[in-house]
Design a protein around this motif. Structure first.
Motif, short mmCIF file in Angstrom:
data_model
loop_
_atom_site.label_atom_id
_atom_site.label_comp_id
_atom_site.label_asym_id
_atom_site.label_seq_id
_atom_site.Cartn_x
_atom_site.Cartn_y
_atom_site.Cartn_z
N ASP A 80 11.41 -7.72 37.37
CA ASP A 80 10.68 -8.82 38.01
C ASP A 80 9.22 -8.47 38.28
OD1 ASP A 80 12.90 -10.51 38.01
OD2 ASP A 80 13.61 -9.72 39.93
N ARG A 81 8.69 -7.54 37.50
CA ARG A 81 7.26 -7.19 37.57
C ARG A 81 6.63 -7.47 36.21
NH1 ARG A 81 9.00 -6.61 42.10
NH2 ARG A 81 8.64 -4.86 43.53
N ILE A 103 3.80 -6.14 34.04
CA ILE A 103 2.97 -4.94 33.96
C ILE A 103 1.88 -5.19 32.92
CG2 ILE A 103 2.96 -2.44 33.66
CD1 ILE A 103 4.87 -3.46 35.86
N ALA A 154 0.77 -4.38 38.45
CA ALA A 154 2.10 -4.96 38.52
C ALA A 154 2.01 -6.20 39.40
CB ALA A 154 3.11 -3.98 39.10
N ASN A 155 2.43 -7.34 38.85
CA ASN A 155 2.42 -8.60 39.59
C ASN A 155 3.83 -9.15 39.69
OD1 ASN A 155 -0.39 -8.42 38.11
ND2 ASN A 155 -0.69 -9.72 39.89
N ASP A 156 4.17 -9.71 40.84
CA ASP A 156 5.47 -10.32 41.02
C ASP A 156 5.65 -11.46 40.02
OD1 ASP A 156 7.92 -10.73 42.94
OD2 ASP A 156 7.05 -12.71 42.62
N GLN A 205 0.12 -9.39 43.56
CA GLN A 205 0.00 -8.00 43.13
C GLN A 205 0.90 -7.11 43.99
OE1 GLN A 205 -4.03 -6.39 42.43
NE2 GLN A 205 -3.40 -4.65 43.69
N THR A 206 1.75 -6.30 43.31
CA THR A 206 2.66 -5.43 44.05
C THR A 206 2.21 -3.98 44.05
OG1 THR A 206 4.07 -5.17 42.10
CG2 THR A 206 4.63 -6.95 43.63
N TRP A 207 1.53 -3.55 42.99
CA TRP A 207 0.95 -2.20 42.98
C TRP A 207 -0.05 -2.08 41.83
CZ3 TRP A 207 1.78 0.17 38.35
CH2 TRP A 207 2.97 -0.09 37.67
N THR A 213 8.48 1.01 37.84
CA THR A 213 8.00 -0.38 37.83
C THR A 213 8.19 -1.08 39.17
OG1 THR A 213 10.11 -1.01 36.82
CG2 THR A 213 8.22 -0.80 35.36
N VAL A 214 9.11 -0.60 39.99
CA VAL A 214 9.33 -1.25 41.29
C VAL A 214 8.32 -0.79 42.32
CG1 VAL A 214 10.97 -1.57 43.18
CG2 VAL A 214 11.79 -1.55 40.81
#
Length: 382
Positions: free
Chosen positions: A150-151, A153, A163-165, A171-173, A212-213
């Protein structure tokens, strides 16, 4: 100075270094592509789907591509449009922006992902092309995004991995790779190393494994070295997509090496000098490489021993090789797709597209090609 301004400068220097000045002596050294070899054609390809979109800039050789999910084919136009087809019937066509698209398209989880030169990452609905969200990245997006856990990349042109949701675009990281002063215009699409790790190749001859998480780096490994004396001679980008085959990760770099990394031991199994701007292929226990000067080389995956080398297509600007229906296929500057015997390197046949072949992929047992003139085609064996 931002890296996106350095890249055309590097290419200009490289072109000058390769071609030389306009003197008579330099003209004598100009390299010409080999003429098309005469062969007894025993195999060929037939197009089953083809569309034509806008051609790409010769100075900025983008590697666009088709993608597919649930039997629907998705294509982008560099002018900023995305289309969906079921068979040969177009389901929809939408204008994403006015200034154009620069990455390949990725279809996953009922959505489409594509980027542009301004760092915009677009998420579209596969059903109708409706925009779901836009995310702003730190640089141009010139390689297709990758989806895992669910990312989304995506690698920006300044070496930052985002990395986007997948649902919201939030943006998650991020992870910043080192950004060399000079590099070529290219970026490999990320690939899955395992169900939770994405593998990203950098312009500094390193590969990075990232969770990736969480975005936490699991490892980094240098896979190529250069002994050049000048900045140009030390360019060592990994612009071709790495290949994961069992316990092995296979990479090839420009002015560097083809390298096989054994993930079980975390050591380099073997490495041989070569140069390529496109990714390798791994099939039937062999590693296949299209070199920068037009050779096709085959190595034993386990030992690194060279199995064969074909020099009939020298200087024809070969695409990445792919294994398709028991043959090796590689494209060239004139739009020809060459079928090669993977055991011997002998040319078995060819087919013709329009424009320099930039990208070859095999998806769902079909061959996908994209060219500089915007010819996007799906092929089957004739």
């Amino acid at each position: 100075m931002d890296r996106k301004y350095k890249i055309p400068f590097a290419l200009a220097i490289l072109t000058t270094a390769l071609v030389g000045c306009s003197s008579h002596k330099a003209k004598e050294k100009e390299v010409k592509p080999n003429p098309l070899p005469k062969i007894a054609v025993s195999q060929s390809l037939a197009p089953v789907f083809s569309i034509n979109v806008s051609q790409t800039n010769k100075i900025d050789p983008l590697r666009l591509r088709l993608d597919t999910e649930n039997g629907v084919i998705f294509a982008i136009d560099p002018k900023g449009e995305v289309e969906a087809y079921k068979g040969k019937q177009r389901l929809w066509k939408v204008k994403v922006n006015k200034h154009g698209l620069t990455s390949g398209i990725t279809a996953a989880n009922g959505m489409l992902f594509v980027g542009d030169a301004k760092g915009h990452l677009y998420a579209l609905d596969q059903e109708n092309g409706q925009q779901k969200w836009i995310a702003q990245l730190s640089g141009a997006i010139i390689s297709a995004p990758f989806v895992q856990n669910d990312r989304v990349i995506t690698v920006a042109n300044d070496g930052t991995i985002f990395a986007n949701d997948i649902a919201s675009g939030e943006q998650t990281w991020t992870y910043k790779m080192p950004d060399p002063q000079l590099s070529l215009r290219g970026q490999a699409t990320p690939v899955a190393l395992d169900p939770r790790t994405v593998l990203v190749a950098g312009a500094n001859a390193y590969i990075y494994g990232i969770d990736t998480v969480t975005g936490i780096p699991r490892f980094q490994r240098r896979v190529a070295v250069s002994d050049g004396r000048s900045d140009i001679q030390r360019l060592i980008d990994i612009d071709g997509q790495p290949v994961v085959s069992g316990q092995y990760v296979v990479t090839v770099s420009y002015q560097g090496q083809v390298t096989v990394l054994d993930m079980a031991s975390q050591r380099v199994a073997w490495s041989e000098d070569t140069s390529s701007l496109v990714g390798p292929e791994v099939a039937e226990g062999k590693v296949f490489v299209s070199t920068s000067d037009g050779k096709i080389e085959a190595y034993d995956l386990a030992s690194g021993q060279k199995v064969w080398s074909n020099e009939e297509l020298l200087n024809r600007k070969l695409s990445n090789p792919v294994f398709f229906d028991n043959s090796l296929v590689v494209g060239d500057l004139d739009g020809y797709l060459h079928l090669v015997d993977p055991d011997t390197g002998k040319l078995l046949g060819r087919a013709k597209s329009s424009g320099e072949v930039r990208t070859l992929r095999v998806v769902d047992a079909q061959l996908y090609s994209a060219t500089s003139k915007g010819a996007m085609t799906i092929w089957q064996k004739r």
